[in-house]
Design an enzyme around this catalytic site. Structure first.
Site, PDB file in Angstrom:
ATOM      1  N   ALA A  42      28.893 -74.741  -8.275  1.00  0.00           N
ATOM      2  CA  ALA A  42      27.610 -74.237  -7.749  1.00  0.00           C
ATOM      3  C   ALA A  42      27.453 -72.791  -8.233  1.00  0.00           C
ATOM      4  CB  ALA A  42      27.554 -74.338  -6.231  1.00  0.00           C
ATOM      5  N   LEU A  43      27.588 -72.638  -9.530  1.00  0.00           N
ATOM      6  CA  LEU A  43      27.727 -71.298 -10.110  1.00  0.00           C
ATOM      7  C   LEU A  43      26.436 -70.484 -10.014  1.00  0.00           C
ATOM      8  CD1 LEU A  43      29.775 -72.238 -13.307  1.00  0.00           C
ATOM      9  CD2 LEU A  43      30.610 -71.624 -11.024  1.00  0.00           C
ATOM     10  N   HIS A  47      29.437 -65.640 -10.441  1.00  0.00           N
ATOM     11  CA  HIS A  47      30.480 -66.313 -11.232  1.00  0.00           C
ATOM     12  C   HIS A  47      30.368 -65.929 -12.715  1.00  0.00           C
ATOM     13  CE1 HIS A  47      29.982 -69.264  -7.795  1.00  0.00           C
ATOM     14  NE2 HIS A  47      31.278 -69.053  -7.783  1.00  0.00           N
ATOM     15  N   LYS A 159      33.900 -60.216  -3.468  1.00  0.00           N
ATOM     16  CA  LYS A 159      33.118 -60.591  -2.282  1.00  0.00           C
ATOM     17  C   LYS A 159      34.025 -61.140  -1.188  1.00  0.00           C
ATOM     18  CE  LYS A 159      30.370 -63.729  -0.521  1.00  0.00           C
ATOM     19  NZ  LYS A 159      30.566 -65.037  -0.532  1.00  0.00           N
TER      20      LYS A 159
END
Ligand code: PAF
Length: 302
Positions: A42-43, A47, A159
């Site tokens: 789910a880039l 990423h 993050k």
């Protein structure tokens, strides 16, 4: 870019990358360096920033996509977690990744799999309290990915600051020769235009929740400003929790001032001791994480 889902094929392909495509150890300039970027797919641009950072440091970049069941609790979003391998592969190809390692669950955890890696101490606080077993799942899969790919370095987003601290500790403690702790590179969080940290879980937010979620990083920046001016963390963080609740967050798991490396809780900012403000808070179906360095913010005006 090759997509590989079998471990024996991966080993051959990584060896070829290290040898510059030549058989054996025939690369005259010595082996090429390989960087690993572990992801759950789910880039998003966060990423892609990891892939770019990896490309800047290593000759070749291997990206893994594996939605790791071991790091999801029984009532968490394993089934709902977005899976979009084709679209992700297109993004990675455009970003210049060399190899996509996309193992199946059976490949990663064959029948009878019984070994887990647990990083004591660092996993018993913050997200470890709200998500028991989560970091064992992360440490186990990351150790396996290191052993499978044998990279020279690996890249993770800042993050998830606690995850990064745990992976560094794990690499140091288990002598993961490739890569050692200093070869685990944290990449600064990529943010949306309103400052919300990019996350695959932002997809769970409705339009209204997405707007409200912007209060998270604004509130954190305001809290940091007060803490670096010398206020005690306690009342500042109580105000931050209240602001988040007013903005529409229904639960704040934590909003803490912590030592950047040991994650020990701090009562106030101590100049010369790197610290982070770490927050996990729920809005709608999403549990959002963010963290920022606790240091003065200098504007263009000074
Ligand atoms: O941060 C993530 O996406 C995951 O926790 C990781 C490091 C890929 C392990 O599954």
């Amino acid at each position: 870019m090759q997509t590989i889902s079998r471990l024996d094929t991966l080993r051959v392909a990584v060896a070829a990358l290290k040898n510059g495509g030549k058989p054996g150890n025939a690369n005259a300039d010595g082996p090429r360096t390989v960087a690993l970027v572990p992801t759950m797919g789910a880039l998003h641009d966060g990423h892609i920033a990891l892939v770019r950072a990896a490309k800047a440091r290593a000759d070749h970049v291997v990206v893994s996509i594996f939605v790791n069941p071991l790091q999801f609790g029984p009532n968490e979003d394993l089934d709902a977690y977005p899976r979009q391998l084709e679209a992700d592969a297109r993004l990675l190809r455009a970003a210049g990744a060399d190899l996509l390692w996309a193992p199946t669950v059976e490949q990663m955890y064959p029948a009878g799999f019984a070994t887990t890696v647990s990083v004591g101490g660092l996993d018993a606080m913050l997200c470890g309290t709200a998500r028991p077993g989560h970091f064992d799942g992360v440490a186990t899969v990351v150790t396996k990915l290191f052993n499978q790919v044998q990279p020279d370095m690996a890249f993770f987003g800042e993050k998830d600051w606690q995850q990064l601290a745990i992976i560094r500790r794990c690499a140091r403690d288990l002598d993961l020769a490739h890569p050692r702790a200093e070869a685990i590179i944290g990449v600064p969080t990529v943010r949306e235009a309103d400052g919300l940290a990019m996350s695959s879980r932002n997809k769970y937010l409705s339009a209204d929740q997405r707007i409200a979620a912007g209060a998270l990083n604004r509130g954190m920046a305001g809290a940091i400003d007060r803490i670096v001016r010398g206020e005690d963390a306690g009342p500042v963080l109580a105000d931050l929790r209240e602001q988040l609740r007013d903005a529409g967050f229904h639960k704040v798991d934590y909003a803490d001032l912590r030592d950047a490396e040991t994650l020990v809780e701090l009562a106030r900012h101590d100049v010369g001791r790197p610290a982070r403000l770490l927050v996990a808070a729920h809005i709608g179906k999403a549990r959002l994480l963010d963290n920022m360095a606790v240091e003065p913010v200098f504007t263009a005006q000074g």
